[in-house]
Design a protein around this motif. Sequence first.
Motif, PDB file in Angstrom:
ATOM      1  N   UNK A  60       0.850  -1.192   0.000  1.00 34.88           N
ATOM      2  CA  UNK A  60       0.000   0.000   0.000  1.00 34.88           C
ATOM      3  C   UNK A  60       0.886   1.242   0.000  1.00 34.88           C
ATOM      4  N   UNK A  61       0.539   2.228  -0.830  1.00 33.33           N
ATOM      5  CA  UNK A  61       1.261   3.499  -0.843  1.00 33.33           C
ATOM      6  C   UNK A  61       0.285   4.644  -0.612  1.00 33.33           C
ATOM      7  N   UNK A  62       0.634   5.544   0.317  1.00 35.01           N
ATOM      8  CA  UNK A  62      -0.136   6.759   0.541  1.00 35.01           C
ATOM      9  C   UNK A  62       0.627   7.929  -0.055  1.00 35.01           C
ATOM     10  N   UNK A  63      -0.051   8.720  -0.891  1.00 33.36           N
ATOM     11  CA  UNK A  63       0.544   9.918  -1.475  1.00 33.36           C
ATOM     12  C   UNK A  63      -0.397  11.102  -1.267  1.00 33.36           C
ATOM     13  N   UNK A  64       0.213  12.277  -1.168  1.00 32.44           N
ATOM     14  CA  UNK A  64      -0.597  13.477  -1.017  1.00 32.44           C
ATOM     15  C   UNK A  64      -1.336  13.779  -2.322  1.00 32.44           C
ATOM     16  N   UNK A  65      -2.578  14.205  -2.199  1.00 32.58           N
ATOM     17  CA  UNK A  65      -3.366  14.617  -3.354  1.00 32.58           C
ATOM     18  C   UNK A  65      -4.462  15.575  -2.912  1.00 32.58           C
ATOM     19  N   UNK A  66      -4.912  16.411  -3.798  1.00 32.24           N
ATOM     20  CA  UNK A  66      -5.958  17.380  -3.453  1.00 32.24           C
ATOM     21  C   UNK A  66      -7.310  16.708  -3.268  1.00 32.24           C
ATOM     22  N   UNK A 120       1.982 -14.766  15.534  1.00 34.37           N
ATOM     23  CA  UNK A 120       2.787 -13.749  16.192  1.00 34.37           C
ATOM     24  C   UNK A 120       3.661 -14.382  17.267  1.00 34.37           C
ATOM     25  N   UNK A 121       4.589 -13.577  17.775  1.00 36.72           N
ATOM     26  CA  UNK A 121       5.513 -14.022  18.814  1.00 36.72           C
ATOM     27  C   UNK A 121       6.500 -15.061  18.310  1.00 36.72           C
ATOM     28  N   UNK A 122       6.657 -15.162  17.011  1.00 36.45           N
ATOM     29  CA  UNK A 122       7.742 -15.934  16.428  1.00 36.45           C
ATOM     30  C   UNK A 122       8.699 -14.952  15.771  1.00 36.45           C
ATOM     31  N   UNK A 123       9.940 -15.366  15.617  1.00 36.95           N
ATOM     32  CA  UNK A 123      10.917 -14.456  15.035  1.00 36.95           C
ATOM     33  C   UNK A 123      10.457 -14.001  13.660  1.00 36.95           C
ATOM     34  N   UNK A 124      10.543 -12.698  13.423  1.00 34.72           N
ATOM     35  CA  UNK A 124       9.959 -12.111  12.215  1.00 34.72           C
ATOM     36  C   UNK A 124      10.768 -12.429  10.969  1.00 34.72           C
ATOM     37  N   UNK A 125      10.065 -12.690   9.877  1.00 38.09           N
ATOM     38  CA  UNK A 125      10.677 -12.852   8.560  1.00 38.09           C
ATOM     39  C   UNK A 125      10.109 -11.751   7.675  1.00 38.09           C
ATOM     40  N   UNK A 126      10.699 -10.554   7.759  1.00 37.78           N
ATOM     41  CA  UNK A 126      10.115  -9.380   7.117  1.00 37.78           C
ATOM     42  C   UNK A 126      10.163  -9.450   5.597  1.00 37.78           C
ATOM     43  N   UNK A 127      10.951 -10.355   5.032  1.00 36.56           N
ATOM     44  CA  UNK A 127      11.022 -10.470   3.573  1.00 36.56           C
ATOM     45  C   UNK A 127       9.681 -10.872   2.979  1.00 36.56           C
ATOM     46  N   UNK A 128       8.838 -11.513   3.776  1.00 37.12           N
ATOM     47  CA  UNK A 128       7.556 -11.995   3.270  1.00 37.12           C
ATOM     48  C   UNK A 128       6.380 -11.109   3.680  1.00 37.12           C
ATOM     49  N   UNK A 129       6.662  -9.977   4.344  1.00 37.77           N
ATOM     50  CA  UNK A 129       5.590  -9.122   4.815  1.00 37.77           C
ATOM     51  C   UNK A 129       5.259  -8.039   3.796  1.00 37.77           C
ATOM     52  N   UNK A 130       4.041  -7.551   3.878  1.00 41.63           N
ATOM     53  CA  UNK A 130       3.586  -6.496   2.976  1.00 41.63           C
ATOM     54  C   UNK A 130       4.009  -5.130   3.512  1.00 41.63           C
ATOM     55  N   UNK A 131       4.203  -4.186   2.595  1.00 40.17           N
ATOM     56  CA  UNK A 131       4.737  -2.878   2.961  1.00 40.17           C
ATOM     57  C   UNK A 131       3.681  -1.787   2.824  1.00 40.17           C
ATOM     58  N   UNK A 132       3.594  -0.947   3.850  1.00 42.25           N
ATOM     59  CA  UNK A 132       2.807   0.281   3.790  1.00 42.25           C
ATOM     60  C   UNK A 132       3.795   1.429   3.684  1.00 42.25           C
ATOM     61  N   UNK A 133       3.713   2.179   2.597  1.00 37.44           N
ATOM     62  CA  UNK A 133       4.698   3.231   2.301  1.00 37.44           C
ATOM     63  C   UNK A 133       4.028   4.587   2.381  1.00 37.44           C
ATOM     64  N   UNK A 134       4.616   5.476   3.197  1.00 38.96           N
ATOM     65  CA  UNK A 134       4.135   6.852   3.294  1.00 38.96           C
ATOM     66  C   UNK A 134       5.080   7.718   2.466  1.00 38.96           C
ATOM     67  N   UNK A 135       4.565   8.297   1.413  1.00 45.20           N
ATOM     68  CA  UNK A 135       5.391   8.963   0.413  1.00 45.20           C
ATOM     69  C   UNK A 135       5.902  10.321   0.898  1.00 45.20           C
ATOM     70  N   UNK A 136       6.952  10.784   0.233  1.00 43.58           N
ATOM     71  CA  UNK A 136       7.604  12.042   0.584  1.00 43.58           C
ATOM     72  C   UNK A 136       6.719  13.268   0.356  1.00 43.58           C
ATOM     73  N   UNK A 137       5.581  13.082  -0.294  1.00 44.71           N
ATOM     74  CA  UNK A 137       4.727  14.230  -0.607  1.00 44.71           C
ATOM     75  C   UNK A 137       3.997  14.772   0.621  1.00 44.71           C
ATOM     76  N   UNK A 138       4.021  14.044   1.754  1.00 42.83           N
ATOM     77  CA  UNK A 138       3.351  14.528   2.963  1.00 42.83           C
ATOM     78  C   UNK A 138       4.281  15.461   3.728  1.00 42.83           C
ATOM     79  N   UNK A 139       3.886  16.710   3.838  1.00 43.62           N
ATOM     80  CA  UNK A 139       4.704  17.742   4.481  1.00 43.62           C
ATOM     81  C   UNK A 139       4.098  18.217   5.799  1.00 43.62           C
ATOM     82  N   UNK A 140       2.989  17.619   6.219  1.00 38.78           N
ATOM     83  CA  UNK A 140       2.365  17.993   7.486  1.00 38.78           C
ATOM     84  C   UNK A 140       1.335  16.926   7.840  1.00 38.78           C
TER      85      UNK A 140
END
Length: 226
Positions: A60-66, A120-140
């Motif tokens: 998932x990616x969040x980007x600033x938009x009007x 949960x509570x097992x050692x994490x394998x982050x290579x298989x996890x999904x990413x939530x990305x907050x884009x650089x367009x958020x300034x506040x």
Amino acid sequence: MKISNKLLIVLGIGLILSIVSYAYVLRGAYQKAVKNPISAEIKVPLKSVQYLNLSYNNDITFKYGSKFEIQIDRRLADSLSLNYKNDTLNLDVTKIGSITIFLPNLPITQFIDKSKQEENNKEADFDNYKTVHIDSSFKSGNFVATFQKNGILRFYQCQLDKIDVKGKGNLAVNIDKSKVKQLNLDLVKFSSLEINHSQIQSKNVVLGDDCSLSLLGKETNTTFLK
């Protein structure tokens, strides 16, 4: 030369010119289509809300938009599921894949990961996890969220008043080249926190057992460890 033969010649020349002209028109249409192809993605408008319940199983990616809208694969538009209840949007994109959400303000979000994961509570394998990305367009603004399951949360070149995140599963949080006035984190065991070349003015960070912490850059150490 007989008139009939002349007519045949004229008709032949006209036919040849028609074929050449038609081919030229087709060539021009093809070049135009190649230059301006039909976009594979479309933007679906959404109502502005304060709360977002997001069910997903991909990045998932969040980007600033009007405007508040979601960008998805055109072919999967019918698989988008959403409904509104008061000031809350229930958005299910589990059948769509990776998406981008454009919005003027970040809503308070509950991330509900529908992909199959280890307990949960097992050692994490982050290579298989999904990413939530907050884009650089958020300034506040503020990013307030709860992650029900394991995942990766990345902030890149953001300038936020507050990041307030609670992870109920293994969560990898990465803050890169960002400025944050207030950082509130509550992470369970085996989670990780990486802060790279960022400014953190104030913090309230709780890390569970066996969590990892990585700080990179003089600026990060100066502000985070004060």
